[in-house]
Design an enzyme around this catalytic site. Sequence first.
Site, short mmCIF file in Angstrom:
data_model
loop_
_atom_site.label_atom_id
_atom_site.label_comp_id
_atom_site.label_asym_id
_atom_site.label_seq_id
_atom_site.Cartn_x
_atom_site.Cartn_y
_atom_site.Cartn_z
N CYS A 1 10.90 6.49 45.15
CA CYS A 1 10.59 7.38 44.05
C CYS A 1 10.12 6.60 42.82
O CYS A 1 9.02 6.06 42.83
CB CYS A 1 11.78 8.29 43.73
SG CYS A 1 11.28 9.68 42.68
N HIS B 1 12.82 10.79 48.71
CA HIS B 1 14.15 10.17 48.67
C HIS B 1 14.79 10.17 50.05
O HIS B 1 15.52 11.10 50.38
CB HIS B 1 15.06 10.93 47.70
CG HIS B 1 14.77 10.70 46.27
ND1 HIS B 1 15.32 9.66 45.55
CD2 HIS B 1 13.98 11.37 45.40
CE1 HIS B 1 14.89 9.71 44.30
NE2 HIS B 1 14.08 10.74 44.18
N GLU C 1 17.27 8.53 50.94
CA GLU C 1 18.73 8.45 50.78
C GLU C 1 19.36 9.83 50.57
O GLU C 1 20.55 9.99 50.82
CB GLU C 1 19.09 7.49 49.64
CG GLU C 1 18.95 8.02 48.22
CD GLU C 1 17.52 7.99 47.69
OE1 GLU C 1 16.57 7.89 48.48
OE2 GLU C 1 17.36 8.10 46.46
#
Length: 260
Positions: free
Chosen positions: A123, A228, A230
């Site tokens: 990001c 993202h 994660e």
Amino acid sequence: MSPPAEKRLRVGLSACFFHADPERAIFNGRPLLYMERSMPDYLGSTGALVYLLPEPTPVGPSYADYAEDLDALVLQGGVDVSPRSYGEEPLREAWSGDALRDAYEIGLVHAFLELDKPVLGICRGHQLLNVALGGSLIQDIPTQIDGSLVHRDGERYQKNQHELRIEPGSWLSELYGGRTEARINSVHHQAIDRPGRGVVVEARSVPDGVIEAVRVDGPSWARGVQWHPEFSDPEREPELLDRRPLLESLLEAARARRER
Ligand code: MN
């Protein structure tokens, strides 16, 4: 089973900054360095050790010391990149970003690339990687790209998703078995504008064409993704691009560099 200690890869994670703020009750408004909780969960999911990297100080370890000691660098998401970090003025005061954090992360990027160690930008990190290599950003997607998708929704946050077009024959396409379409989450209001030195576009959003993934040509494995990984959950969000091959690719590059 976890690998033996000497085989474990060591991943440095750039810190998010809370600058000194008398209004903030936590730690009496003192400066803080922090990480988003899901980041070490993701990076550590295959047994790698994850370390948050403090800013170098005149008497402490340098950027080069971190790069020498660690196997890979991951740049976290967070606040906007400052337009001043790529030679432009903010179009609005609210888009001024954090030039201090930029300088710190640019220092880390150059130190790791200098030693041919892998770098993954996520990001903001994807944008920062581009800026570190001399590229520029779009400061605000909604006002600067006509007909743009919603790339950031403060309420839906990581539940905001859109389609991705992956360049045929690209590194990313090969990583995912030759696919050219995917779905990803989207929590960003800036994007890459002019690619920096060696920065190759690997994927764009559909239909508005925002740059969503890049690869850096050169001796180091350096990649950026605007989404993202994660935040995504392969079990509960099977519609999203599987986050695991990306991480495995980073760690494979780190292992190869260590054994060189
Ligand atoms: Mn997006």
